[in-house]
Motif scaffolding. Structure first.
Motif, mmCIF file in Angstrom:
data_model
loop_
_atom_site.group_PDB
_atom_site.id
_atom_site.type_symbol
_atom_site.label_atom_id
_atom_site.label_comp_id
_atom_site.label_asym_id
_atom_site.label_seq_id
_atom_site.Cartn_x
_atom_site.Cartn_y
_atom_site.Cartn_z
ATOM 1 N N VAL A 20 0.126 3.902 -30.021
ATOM 2 C CA VAL A 20 1.031 5.039 -30.193
ATOM 3 C C VAL A 20 0.377 6.066 -31.107
ATOM 4 O O VAL A 20 -0.102 5.731 -32.189
ATOM 5 C CB VAL A 20 2.384 4.580 -30.768
ATOM 6 C CG1 VAL A 20 3.275 5.774 -31.079
ATOM 7 C CG2 VAL A 20 3.083 3.643 -29.788
ATOM 8 N N ASP A 44 1.935 -0.243 -33.895
ATOM 9 C CA ASP A 44 1.467 -0.179 -32.514
ATOM 10 C C ASP A 44 0.256 0.746 -32.415
ATOM 11 O O ASP A 44 0.416 1.977 -32.393
ATOM 12 C CB ASP A 44 2.585 0.323 -31.601
ATOM 13 C CG ASP A 44 3.766 -0.622 -31.543
ATOM 14 O OD1 ASP A 44 3.874 -1.329 -30.529
ATOM 15 O OD2 ASP A 44 4.559 -0.660 -32.498
ATOM 16 N N ASP A 83 10.065 1.191 -22.712
ATOM 17 C CA ASP A 83 8.957 0.671 -23.511
ATOM 18 C C ASP A 83 8.659 1.460 -24.781
ATOM 19 O O ASP A 83 8.055 0.920 -25.714
ATOM 20 C CB ASP A 83 7.675 0.652 -22.665
ATOM 21 C CG ASP A 83 7.761 -0.320 -21.507
ATOM 22 O OD1 ASP A 83 8.629 -1.203 -21.524
ATOM 23 O OD2 ASP A 83 6.948 -0.168 -20.568
ATOM 24 N N ARG A 84 9.047 2.735 -24.824
ATOM 25 C CA ARG A 84 8.623 3.596 -25.921
ATOM 26 C C ARG A 84 9.784 4.318 -26.617
ATOM 27 O O ARG A 84 9.568 5.291 -27.333
ATOM 28 C CB ARG A 84 7.617 4.646 -25.406
ATOM 29 C CG ARG A 84 6.225 4.067 -25.081
ATOM 30 C CD ARG A 84 5.512 3.697 -26.363
ATOM 31 N NE ARG A 84 4.125 3.316 -26.156
ATOM 32 C CZ ARG A 84 3.697 2.066 -26.071
ATOM 33 N NH1 ARG A 84 4.584 1.060 -26.134
ATOM 34 N NH2 ARG A 84 2.418 1.794 -25.910
ATOM 35 N N ALA A 142 6.110 8.399 -28.250
ATOM 36 C CA ALA A 142 7.287 7.546 -28.399
ATOM 37 C C ALA A 142 8.385 8.311 -29.128
ATOM 38 O O ALA A 142 8.174 9.407 -29.642
ATOM 39 C CB ALA A 142 6.927 6.261 -29.161
ATOM 40 N N GLU A 154 8.055 6.502 -13.792
ATOM 41 C CA GLU A 154 7.210 6.396 -14.973
ATOM 42 C C GLU A 154 7.984 6.689 -16.253
ATOM 43 O O GLU A 154 7.780 6.046 -17.286
ATOM 44 C CB GLU A 154 6.037 7.375 -14.843
ATOM 45 C CG GLU A 154 5.065 7.350 -16.014
ATOM 46 C CD GLU A 154 3.957 8.370 -15.883
ATOM 47 O OE1 GLU A 154 3.024 8.332 -16.701
ATOM 48 O OE2 GLU A 154 4.028 9.219 -14.955
ATOM 49 N N GLN A 205 7.124 14.330 -16.910
ATOM 50 C CA GLN A 205 6.806 13.128 -17.684
ATOM 51 C C GLN A 205 7.448 13.157 -19.070
ATOM 52 O O GLN A 205 7.645 12.109 -19.680
ATOM 53 C CB GLN A 205 5.286 12.982 -17.835
ATOM 54 C CG GLN A 205 4.556 12.556 -16.574
ATOM 55 C CD GLN A 205 3.066 12.470 -16.828
ATOM 56 O OE1 GLN A 205 2.413 13.489 -17.102
ATOM 57 N NE2 GLN A 205 2.517 11.284 -16.745
ATOM 58 N N ASP A 230 2.000 7.170 -22.571
ATOM 59 C CA ASP A 230 2.210 5.934 -23.323
ATOM 60 C C ASP A 230 1.809 6.043 -24.787
ATOM 61 O O ASP A 230 2.160 5.172 -25.586
ATOM 62 C CB ASP A 230 1.448 4.786 -22.663
ATOM 63 C CG ASP A 230 2.169 4.253 -21.438
ATOM 64 O OD1 ASP A 230 3.382 4.508 -21.317
ATOM 65 O OD2 ASP A 230 1.525 3.591 -20.600
ATOM 66 N N ARG A 283 10.372 3.767 -17.051
ATOM 67 C CA ARG A 283 9.628 2.698 -17.711
ATOM 68 C C ARG A 283 9.309 3.066 -19.150
ATOM 69 O O ARG A 283 9.430 2.242 -20.062
ATOM 70 C CB ARG A 283 8.325 2.424 -16.939
ATOM 71 C CG ARG A 283 7.439 1.362 -17.594
ATOM 72 C CD ARG A 283 6.037 1.363 -17.010
ATOM 73 N NE ARG A 283 5.403 2.674 -17.079
ATOM 74 C CZ ARG A 283 4.876 3.171 -18.195
ATOM 75 N NH1 ARG A 283 4.943 2.494 -19.341
ATOM 76 N NH2 ARG A 283 4.299 4.355 -18.180
ATOM 77 N N TRP A 284 8.916 4.332 -19.365
ATOM 78 C CA TRP A 284 8.605 4.802 -20.718
ATOM 79 C C TRP A 284 9.822 4.690 -21.631
ATOM 80 O O TRP A 284 9.708 4.276 -22.787
ATOM 81 C CB TRP A 284 8.115 6.245 -20.655
ATOM 82 C CG TRP A 284 7.790 6.849 -21.989
ATOM 83 C CD1 TRP A 284 6.630 6.739 -22.678
ATOM 84 C CD2 TRP A 284 8.663 7.652 -22.788
ATOM 85 N NE1 TRP A 284 6.715 7.436 -23.863
ATOM 86 C CE2 TRP A 284 7.948 8.000 -23.955
ATOM 87 C CE3 TRP A 284 9.963 8.110 -22.626
ATOM 88 C CZ2 TRP A 284 8.505 8.785 -24.956
ATOM 89 C CZ3 TRP A 284 10.523 8.897 -23.624
ATOM 90 C CH2 TRP A 284 9.796 9.228 -24.779
#
Length: 314
Positions: free
Chosen positions: A151, A148, A11-12, A235, A4, A187, A232, A7-8
């Motif tokens: 966010v 975004d 993406d962030r 960021a 996770e 996380q 999510d 991926r973050w």
């Protein structure tokens, strides 16, 4: 690292160059969101004026991105207030905000009170001791909030040189915060600068968070935002290099103790057995103990404060 988080990170995690100023300004004009920049300051007359001047020139006069620049003075004994005001900031003294609740020393106290004297939909916090400041610090962290809608909080990431060596700054981060986050909140392991003082968030998030009054505010805010909004919604943006005044080892020890206490409360909400830290200094008769209290107070979410609710209604 958790899948996770990997991926973050993809993406962030962005660069300041991903959102040029004209794109950010267009998003601000399209959405109608307002931006407040807050500088918590204590005896920063050497640097606060330059920071305010750069923000005002680049992001108020050249590009109308920032709606207000507020310096909250937490009891400076130098000319911080005068220098900041001359550079174009609105200066408010910590003790003049919410006088019903007596102020206590600490950075988090100042950030919490700043919500009562700012009006922006997005609040951007910038430390007042930065040198060679660039307005990229502001555009970098407010950009994703404007472009975004998913966010809610953005932290700056950067290299922190120490003594000419790249990447050696952030000692409390590496020795205390990063191990805590990796072990207890994995996380959040993808944040490069979890304790960094440059970050921006939506007011709608900030007003729901408790604020540790001292140095634990950044870690506490990150952990609480994760629980409230989810990974999510968080960021980070690379803004380059951060140059600032470094603390001595004992000050870092006190900072680490406050951060550990903040983490401990969030792990168990239990009783802190001994909210104090003893350090040692060499004196005439050898090493002498010095004991400092560790911040044990937090301010409640601002939405629970009557004065704030009354201001929102008005």
């Amino acid at each position: 690292m958790l899948e996770e988080v990997e991926r973050w990170l993809a993406d962030r995690s962005w660069s300041v160059t991903d959102r040029p100023p004209h794109r950010i300004l267009a998003a601000k004009q399209r959405t109608g969101q307002t931006i407040s920049v807050v500088l918590p300051a204590l005896n920063e007359e050497e640097t606060v004026g330059d920071i305010v001047s750069v923000i005002r020139h680049d992001l108020v006069e050249q590009i109308p991105l920032v709606d207000e620049i507020v310096v909250v003075d937490s009891g400076s004994t130098d000319r911080t207030a005068q220098v900041a005001a001359r550079a174009g900031a609105r200066v408010v003294h910590r003790d003049a905000i919410l006088p019903r609740i007596p102020a206590v020393p600490g950075k988090g106290e100042v950030l919490w009170r700043s919500l009562l004297v700012t009006g922006g939909d997005i609040v951007c916090f910038i430390d007042a001791d930065l040198r060679e400041f660039s307005s990229d610090f502001v555009t970098g962290i407010v950009g994703p909030l404007l472009t975004d809608p998913g966010v809610d909080l953005v932290k700056a990431m950067y290299d922190r040189p120490l003594g000419g060596a790249a990447g050696q700054g952030g000692r409390v981060t590496e020795l205390m915060a990063r191990p805590l986050l990796n072990m207890h909140w994995p996380q959040l392991a993808g944040f490069v600068q979890p304790l960094g003082g440059e970050y921006a968030a939506r007011r709608s998030l900030l007003e729901q968070l408790p604020f540790p009054v001292g140095y634990g505010v950044e870690l506490g805010m990150l952990v609480d935002a994760l629980h409230l909004a989810g990974l999510d919604a968080l960021a980070q943006v690379d803004v380059g290099v951060r140059l600032h005044r470094h603390q001595d080892g004992q000050a870092l020890g006190r900072m680490a103790a406050a951060i550990y206490r903040t983490a401990q409360l969030r792990l168990a909400r239990g009783h802190l057995v001994r909210p104090a830290l003893t350090q040692f200094e060499r004196g005439e008769n050898g090493f002498e103990p010095r004991t400092y209290s560790v911040d044990t107070e937090e301010r409640p979410p601002m939405v629970e404060i009557a004065e704030y609710a009354e201001r929102k209604v008005a």
